[in-house]
Design an enzyme around this catalytic site. Sequence first.
Site, PDB file in Angstrom:
ATOM      1  N   TRP A  96      19.220 -22.017  35.053  1.00  0.00           N
ATOM      2  CA  TRP A  96      18.358 -22.413  33.946  1.00  0.00           C
ATOM      3  C   TRP A  96      18.889 -21.757  32.689  1.00  0.00           C
ATOM      4  O   TRP A  96      18.873 -20.524  32.583  1.00  0.00           O
ATOM      5  CB  TRP A  96      16.937 -21.938  34.280  1.00  0.00           C
ATOM      6  CG  TRP A  96      15.861 -21.909  33.235  1.00  0.00           C
ATOM      7  CD1 TRP A  96      15.162 -20.803  32.839  1.00  0.00           C
ATOM      8  CD2 TRP A  96      15.269 -23.014  32.539  1.00  0.00           C
ATOM      9  NE1 TRP A  96      14.188 -21.149  31.930  1.00  0.00           N
ATOM     10  CE2 TRP A  96      14.239 -22.495  31.717  1.00  0.00           C
ATOM     11  CE3 TRP A  96      15.530 -24.393  32.519  1.00  0.00           C
ATOM     12  CZ2 TRP A  96      13.461 -23.308  30.889  1.00  0.00           C
ATOM     13  CZ3 TRP A  96      14.757 -25.192  31.697  1.00  0.00           C
ATOM     14  CH2 TRP A  96      13.737 -24.667  30.900  1.00  0.00           C
TER      15      TRP A  96
ATOM     16  N   GLY B 195      15.837 -20.603  27.048  1.00  0.00           N
ATOM     17  CA  GLY B 195      15.708 -20.236  25.639  1.00  0.00           C
ATOM     18  C   GLY B 195      15.158 -18.830  25.479  1.00  0.00           C
ATOM     19  O   GLY B 195      15.585 -18.073  24.600  1.00  0.00           O
TER      20      GLY B 195
ATOM     21  N   ASP C 124      11.344 -15.606  21.307  1.00  0.00           N
ATOM     22  CA  ASP C 124      11.647 -17.001  21.643  1.00  0.00           C
ATOM     23  C   ASP C 124      10.776 -17.921  20.780  1.00  0.00           C
ATOM     24  O   ASP C 124       9.746 -18.409  21.219  1.00  0.00           O
ATOM     25  CB  ASP C 124      11.351 -17.188  23.147  1.00  0.00           C
ATOM     26  CG  ASP C 124      11.645 -18.584  23.647  1.00  0.00           C
ATOM     27  OD1 ASP C 124      12.412 -19.319  22.990  1.00  0.00           O
ATOM     28  OD2 ASP C 124      11.095 -18.950  24.706  1.00  0.00           O
TER      29      ASP C 124
ATOM     30  N   ASP D 207      17.323 -25.669  28.777  1.00  0.00           N
ATOM     31  CA  ASP D 207      16.024 -25.549  28.108  1.00  0.00           C
ATOM     32  C   ASP D 207      16.249 -25.895  26.639  1.00  0.00           C
ATOM     33  O   ASP D 207      16.733 -25.062  25.871  1.00  0.00           O
ATOM     34  CB  ASP D 207      15.547 -24.091  28.265  1.00  0.00           C
ATOM     35  CG  ASP D 207      14.241 -23.821  27.562  1.00  0.00           C
ATOM     36  OD1 ASP D 207      13.600 -24.775  27.081  1.00  0.00           O
ATOM     37  OD2 ASP D 207      13.851 -22.629  27.516  1.00  0.00           O
TER      38      ASP D 207
ATOM     39  N   ARG E  15       8.231 -31.688  29.753  1.00  0.00           N
ATOM     40  CA  ARG E  15       7.393 -30.503  30.005  1.00  0.00           C
ATOM     41  C   ARG E  15       6.135 -30.566  29.153  1.00  0.00           C
ATOM     42  O   ARG E  15       6.235 -30.697  27.936  1.00  0.00           O
ATOM     43  CB  ARG E  15       8.212 -29.259  29.662  1.00  0.00           C
ATOM     44  CG  ARG E  15       7.424 -27.972  29.427  1.00  0.00           C
ATOM     45  CD  ARG E  15       8.397 -26.810  29.322  1.00  0.00           C
ATOM     46  NE  ARG E  15       7.810 -25.596  28.814  1.00  0.00           N
ATOM     47  CZ  ARG E  15       8.479 -24.434  28.716  1.00  0.00           C
ATOM     48  NH1 ARG E  15       9.747 -24.371  29.096  1.00  0.00           N
ATOM     49  NH2 ARG E  15       7.895 -23.371  28.241  1.00  0.00           N
TER      50      ARG E  15
ATOM     51  N   HIS F  78       3.613 -26.291  32.939  1.00  0.00           N
ATOM     52  CA  HIS F  78       3.696 -24.837  32.729  1.00  0.00           C
ATOM     53  C   HIS F  78       2.289 -24.250  32.613  1.00  0.00           C
ATOM     54  O   HIS F  78       1.364 -24.929  32.167  1.00  0.00           O
ATOM     55  CB  HIS F  78       4.517 -24.523  31.477  1.00  0.00           C
ATOM     56  CG  HIS F  78       5.126 -23.157  31.482  1.00  0.00           C
ATOM     57  ND1 HIS F  78       5.233 -22.379  32.612  1.00  0.00           N
ATOM     58  CD2 HIS F  78       5.669 -22.399  30.476  1.00  0.00           C
ATOM     59  CE1 HIS F  78       5.817 -21.230  32.314  1.00  0.00           C
ATOM     60  NE2 HIS F  78       6.080 -21.219  31.021  1.00  0.00           N
TER      61      HIS F  78
HETATM   62  C1  SPV Z   1      12.247 -20.090  29.206  1.00  0.00           C
HETATM   63  O1  SPV Z   1      12.710 -19.400  30.135  1.00  0.00           O
HETATM   64  O2  SPV Z   1      12.786 -20.150  28.090  1.00  0.00           O
HETATM   65  C2  SPV Z   1      11.022 -20.868  29.412  1.00  0.00           C
HETATM   66  C3  SPV Z   1      10.045 -20.398  30.392  1.00  0.00           C
HETATM   67  O3  SPV Z   1      10.850 -21.837  28.728  1.00  0.00           O
HETATM   68  S1  SPV Z   1       8.824 -19.477  29.567  1.00  0.00           S
HETATM   69  O4  SPV Z   1       9.456 -18.430  28.795  1.00  0.00           O
HETATM   70  O5  SPV Z   1       7.913 -18.951  30.586  1.00  0.00           O
HETATM   71  O6  SPV Z   1       8.099 -20.404  28.690  1.00  0.00           O
HETATM   72 MG    MG Z   2      11.993 -21.828  26.978  1.00  0.00          MG
END
Ligand code: SPV
Ligand code: MG
Length: 290
Positions: A40, A43, A54, A81, A155, A186
């Site tokens: 994965w 982000g 983020d 992502d 999502r 989510h």
């Molecule tokens: C990420 O890993 O960037 C995600 C998951 O989108 S979360 O941070 O839980 O939203």
């Molecule tokens: Mg993310």
Amino acid sequence: MSSAKRLRARMAETGLVHVMAAHSPFSAMLAEEAGFDGVWASGFELSALYGLPDMSLISMTQHLDMLRAIAGRTRLPIVADIDTGYGNAINVIHAITEYERAGASAVVIEDKTFPKVTSLAAEGRQDLLRIEEFQGKIEAAISARSDPDFLVIARTEALIAGLGEVQALHRAHAYVEAGADMILIHSKSKTPCEIESFARAWTGTLPLVIVPNAYPDLDAKRVKMLGNIRMIIYGNYSIRAAATAMQETFRRIIADGGVQNVHKDILPVDEIFRIQKVEEVKAAEARFLR
Ligand code: SPV
Ligand code: MG
């Protein structure tokens, strides 16, 4: 066979794929060695790697560059992502072209407004796009892919935004209608109840993807019992594991006044050499350096 086709085949074969977050080629190589089905390109993790929250602060170029580097060092399929898709449906078309070319097998695009706020933040500002607008973005993504096996995962952040299960289901159905390949639901609930309830209520034709960051108790056994989840993304476990190890090691070096104690508790350099595939370079040296 394209990496996207391999990811689809793996999903069909095992019924549930395990995708580990990666923030670098090195973390992706460790995930491959450990036996994950994919990585994965998170982000959250790349933002954290840059020391940033983020919140749409790192650019598409930064994320793409890292994804390309990851694709160069692992054979695992990469789920990218792409947050909100960097703007409107036109930005999404551009993003899909670029991510596919960079080596992604799938993208996850979320129904929040740009700039987004990380999902797990307490009292984060979580504004969702109008459903029609997000449907347009999904349709744009589907139209822009060149490999028909490339997965467009829609999502919904409806539960994250506190809008409840009815709205989450409504949005998920709308995204199926728009042509998405899978639905990522989510949740930031501390228990799996919210996700289990959604999965049981889900009558849509598409399989689900989950990211058990906030609700760690939902293990693969419980996921399989729900019957319609085909992908688990371990969304922030790579950077958290790395940060745990670094914090602990750094504290000890300061406390001990040197590395005399920690050195035996961290990987020897030879092990890093092995992961870096130094042997391959040595073989090339023996063959070509004259
Ligand atoms: C990420 O890993 O960037 C995600 C998951 O989108 S979360 O941070 O839980 O939203
Ligand atoms: Mg993310």
